[in-house]
Scaffold this active site. Sequence first.
Site, PDB file in Angstrom:
ATOM      1  CB  ILE A 206      -5.475  -9.189   8.112  1.00 16.30           C
ATOM      2  CG1 ILE A 206      -6.362  -8.212   7.347  1.00 16.30           C
ATOM      3  CG2 ILE A 206      -3.998  -8.812   8.027  1.00 16.30           C
ATOM      4  CD1 ILE A 206      -6.312  -6.786   7.911  1.00 16.30           C
TER       5      ILE A 206
ATOM      6  CE1 TYR B 240     -10.965   3.084   5.267  1.00 14.53           C
ATOM      7  CE2 TYR B 240     -11.449   5.335   5.937  1.00 14.53           C
ATOM      8  CZ  TYR B 240     -10.536   4.322   5.724  1.00 14.53           C
ATOM      9  OH  TYR B 240      -9.198   4.548   5.973  1.00 14.53           O
TER      10      TYR B 240
ATOM     11  CE  LYS C  84      -8.687   2.301   9.285  1.00 11.37           C
ATOM     12  NZ  LYS C  84      -7.654   1.310   8.890  1.00 11.37           N
TER      13      LYS C  84
ATOM     14  CG  LEU D  83       1.679   3.928   6.083  1.00 14.68           C
ATOM     15  CD1 LEU D  83       2.602   5.144   6.199  1.00 14.68           C
ATOM     16  CD2 LEU D  83       0.657   3.943   7.211  1.00 14.68           C
TER      17      LEU D  83
ATOM     18  CE1 TYR E  30     -12.411  -2.331  -0.872  1.00 12.77           C
ATOM     19  CE2 TYR E  30     -14.266  -2.494   0.648  1.00 12.77           C
ATOM     20  CZ  TYR E  30     -13.775  -2.329  -0.630  1.00 12.77           C
ATOM     21  OH  TYR E  30     -14.648  -2.151  -1.681  1.00 12.77           O
ATOM     22  CB  THR E  31      -7.943   2.278   1.734  1.00 12.27           C
ATOM     23  OG1 THR E  31      -7.437   1.871   0.448  1.00 12.27           O
ATOM     24  CG2 THR E  31      -7.037   1.744   2.816  1.00 12.27           C
TER      25      THR E  31
ATOM     26  CD1 TRP F 112      -8.275  13.878   4.245  1.00  9.20           C
ATOM     27  CD2 TRP F 112      -7.800  15.803   3.198  1.00  9.20           C
ATOM     28  NE1 TRP F 112      -9.395  14.674   4.280  1.00  9.20           N
ATOM     29  CE2 TRP F 112      -9.137  15.858   3.659  1.00  9.20           C
ATOM     30  CE3 TRP F 112      -7.287  16.902   2.520  1.00  9.20           C
ATOM     31  CZ2 TRP F 112      -9.945  16.960   3.445  1.00  9.20           C
ATOM     32  CZ3 TRP F 112      -8.092  18.024   2.319  1.00  9.20           C
ATOM     33  CH2 TRP F 112      -9.404  18.037   2.777  1.00  9.20           C
TER      34      TRP F 112
ATOM     35  N   GLY G  27       0.825  -1.209   0.000  1.00  6.03           N
ATOM     36  CA  GLY G  27       0.000   0.000   0.000  1.00  6.03           C
ATOM     37  C   GLY G  27       0.859   1.258   0.000  1.00  6.03           C
TER      38      GLY G  27
HETATM   39  N1  LIG Z   1      -5.277   6.739   2.099  1.00  8.83           N
HETATM   40  C1  LIG Z   1      -5.762   7.638   2.956  1.00  8.83           C
HETATM   41  O1  LIG Z   1      -6.055   8.781   2.600  1.00  8.83           O
HETATM   42  C2  LIG Z   1      -5.939   7.261   4.399  1.00  8.83           C
HETATM   43  C3  LIG Z   1      -6.475   8.208   5.287  1.00  8.83           C
HETATM   44  C4  LIG Z   1      -6.628   7.855   6.637  1.00  8.83           C
HETATM   45  C5  LIG Z   1      -6.231   6.608   7.075  1.00  8.83           C
HETATM   46  N2  LIG Z   1      -5.730   5.712   6.192  1.00  8.83           N
HETATM   47  C6  LIG Z   1      -5.325   4.393   6.692  1.00  8.83           C
HETATM   48  O2  LIG Z   1      -3.938   4.264   6.503  1.00  8.83           O
HETATM   49  C7  LIG Z   1      -3.606   2.894   6.257  1.00  8.83           C
HETATM   50  C8  LIG Z   1      -2.779   2.776   5.008  1.00  8.83           C
HETATM   51  O3  LIG Z   1      -3.524   3.287   3.926  1.00  8.83           O
HETATM   52  P1  LIG Z   1      -2.982   3.261   2.433  1.00  8.83           P
HETATM   53  O4  LIG Z   1      -3.482   4.487   1.760  1.00  8.83           O
HETATM   54  O5  LIG Z   1      -1.529   2.938   2.437  1.00  8.83           O
HETATM   55  O6  LIG Z   1      -3.810   2.028   1.860  1.00  8.83           O
HETATM   56  P2  LIG Z   1      -3.667   1.281   0.465  1.00  8.83           P
HETATM   57  O7  LIG Z   1      -2.680   1.964  -0.428  1.00  8.83           O
HETATM   58  O8  LIG Z   1      -5.048   1.050  -0.049  1.00  8.83           O
HETATM   59  O9  LIG Z   1      -3.033  -0.108   0.891  1.00  8.83           O
HETATM   60  C9  LIG Z   1      -3.711  -0.957   1.735  1.00  8.83           C
HETATM   61  C10 LIG Z   1      -3.081  -2.321   1.652  1.00  8.83           C
HETATM   62  O10 LIG Z   1      -3.893  -3.187   2.446  1.00  8.83           O
HETATM   63  C11 LIG Z   1      -3.736  -4.468   1.952  1.00  8.83           C
HETATM   64  N3  LIG Z   1      -4.908  -5.295   2.190  1.00  8.83           N
HETATM   65  C12 LIG Z   1      -6.182  -5.085   1.802  1.00  8.83           C
HETATM   66  N4  LIG Z   1      -6.962  -6.098   2.198  1.00  8.83           N
HETATM   67  C13 LIG Z   1      -6.145  -6.978   2.853  1.00  8.83           C
HETATM   68  C14 LIG Z   1      -6.345  -8.230   3.482  1.00  8.83           C
HETATM   69  N5  LIG Z   1      -7.564  -8.792   3.521  1.00  8.83           N
HETATM   70  N6  LIG Z   1      -5.288  -8.844   4.058  1.00  8.83           N
HETATM   71  C15 LIG Z   1      -4.053  -8.292   4.022  1.00  8.83           C
HETATM   72  N7  LIG Z   1      -3.798  -7.122   3.423  1.00  8.83           N
HETATM   73  C16 LIG Z   1      -4.836  -6.468   2.846  1.00  8.83           C
HETATM   74  C17 LIG Z   1      -3.523  -4.355   0.444  1.00  8.83           C
HETATM   75  O11 LIG Z   1      -2.553  -5.341   0.169  1.00  8.83           O
HETATM   76  P3  LIG Z   1      -2.188  -5.963  -1.279  1.00  8.83           P
HETATM   77  O12 LIG Z   1      -1.813  -4.795  -2.125  1.00  8.83           O
HETATM   78  O13 LIG Z   1      -1.023  -6.840  -0.963  1.00  8.83           O
HETATM   79  O14 LIG Z   1      -3.404  -6.684  -1.768  1.00  8.83           O
HETATM   80  C18 LIG Z   1      -3.027  -2.916   0.251  1.00  8.83           C
HETATM   81  O15 LIG Z   1      -1.716  -2.874  -0.280  1.00  8.83           O
HETATM   82  C19 LIG Z   1      -4.943   2.147   6.223  1.00  8.83           C
HETATM   83  O16 LIG Z   1      -5.194   1.591   7.477  1.00  8.83           O
HETATM   84  C20 LIG Z   1      -5.955   3.237   5.949  1.00  8.83           C
HETATM   85  O17 LIG Z   1      -7.217   2.907   6.471  1.00  8.83           O
HETATM   86  C21 LIG Z   1      -5.566   6.005   4.868  1.00  8.83           C
END
Ligand SMILES: NC(=O)c1ccc[n+]([C@@H]2O[C@H](COP(=O)([O-])OP(=O)(O)OC[C@H]3O[C@@H](n4cnc5c(N)ncnc54)[C@H](OP(=O)(O)O)[C@@H]3O)[C@@H](O)[C@H]2O)c1
Length: 276
Positions: free
Chosen positions: A35, A123, A127, A12, A59-60, A148, A10
């Site tokens: 997971i 979502y 969380k 992050l 799942y974002t 963001w 992902g």
């Molecule tokens: N993006 C935002 O703006 C934002 C804002 C606030 C909080 N957050 C939080 O920050 C964290 C990181 O976000 P991100 O933007 O880096 O997310 P992301 O780019 O969507 O990446 C999330 C990763 O989660 C993995 N994943 C999804 N379902 C899974 C499962 N069932 N088992 C294991 N792995 C799974 C995926 O893995 P694979 O690629 O290997 O399938 C994906 O690479 C998350 O907890 C998100 O909720 C994000």
Amino acid sequence: MRVTVFGVRGLLGQALMREWNGDEVAGLSSIDGDIRDSGKVREIVERKRPDWIVLAAAYTDVDGCESHQDLAFAVNRDGAAHVAEAAKAAGSRLLFISSDYVFDGRKTSPYEIEDSRNPQSVYGHSKAEAEIRLLEILPDCCIARTSWLFGKGGKCFPDTILKLAASRPALDVVNDQRGCPTYTVDLAGAIIQLCRKDASGIVHVTNVGACSWFEFAREIVQSAGLPAEVRPVSSQQVARPASRPAYSVLSPASLQNFGIAMPSWQDALRRYLAER
Ligand SMILES: NC(=O)c1ccc[n+]([C@@H]2O[C@H](COP(=O)([O-])OP(=O)(O)OC[C@H]3O[C@@H](n4cnc5c(N)ncnc54)[C@H](OP(=O)(O)O)[C@@H]3O)[C@@H](O)[C@H]2O)c1
């Protein structure tokens, strides 16, 4: 320290792997360990016995969660609980990444960690429920709420805006949602410090300062020197399946209590545009 990062592919997760030096860090994708599979998660954690687990997997897709509620709760709440149970069994510390979307957005001053959760989307609910479950399973876990996100290695707002601005004379961007843009490099740096400081409890981790999506887009287009006009519109004019908080600015006070300071979002954006 021995560290295991879930969600390594992902936005992050990739930044954590690039920025984390000086410790033994292993990253897991959904192929290495889904997971939702509690047995597999327990087996991985038991084998690795990390000092810290950073749970960045989720799942974002905020709009997708509205039409796939079961998946949202299975990954974001139940999956997180599986990791917490495995961490408890192995004696590992857990840092879970949560979201500004646990709040309803009705405040007009920055959200503090003591403010009540009141999510407005599936979502956000998934969380918020994860946070509650994790604090029951592992009361000393660390919950880092952020917002963001932008950074290298995946879809993010600045990239979308730059692409649109290169092909259109004008862009309409919502001006009635306010939050804190956060660069994954800076978030990763803060997470590493929190683990090294043995942090527990809820912490708000974002770049400093707030803006609307319109203001963020305008800064992106201006910084890139593109001629496209950015026009403010209301959320109603660009209806989306999930409701977003109108105001989800997170206060930096809880992070400052750990002696950690973050750069401004404008500084973070300049670095991202130079590095991408
Ligand atoms: N993006 C935002 O703006 C934002 C804002 C606030 C909080 N957050 C939080 O920050 C964290 C990181 O976000 P991100 O933007 O880096 O997310 P992301 O780019 O969507 O990446 C999330 C990763 O989660 C993995 N994943 C999804 N379902 C899974 C499962 N069932 N088992 C294991 N792995 C799974 C995926 O893995 P694979 O690629 O290997 O399938 C994906 O690479 C998350 O907890 C998100 O909720 C994000």
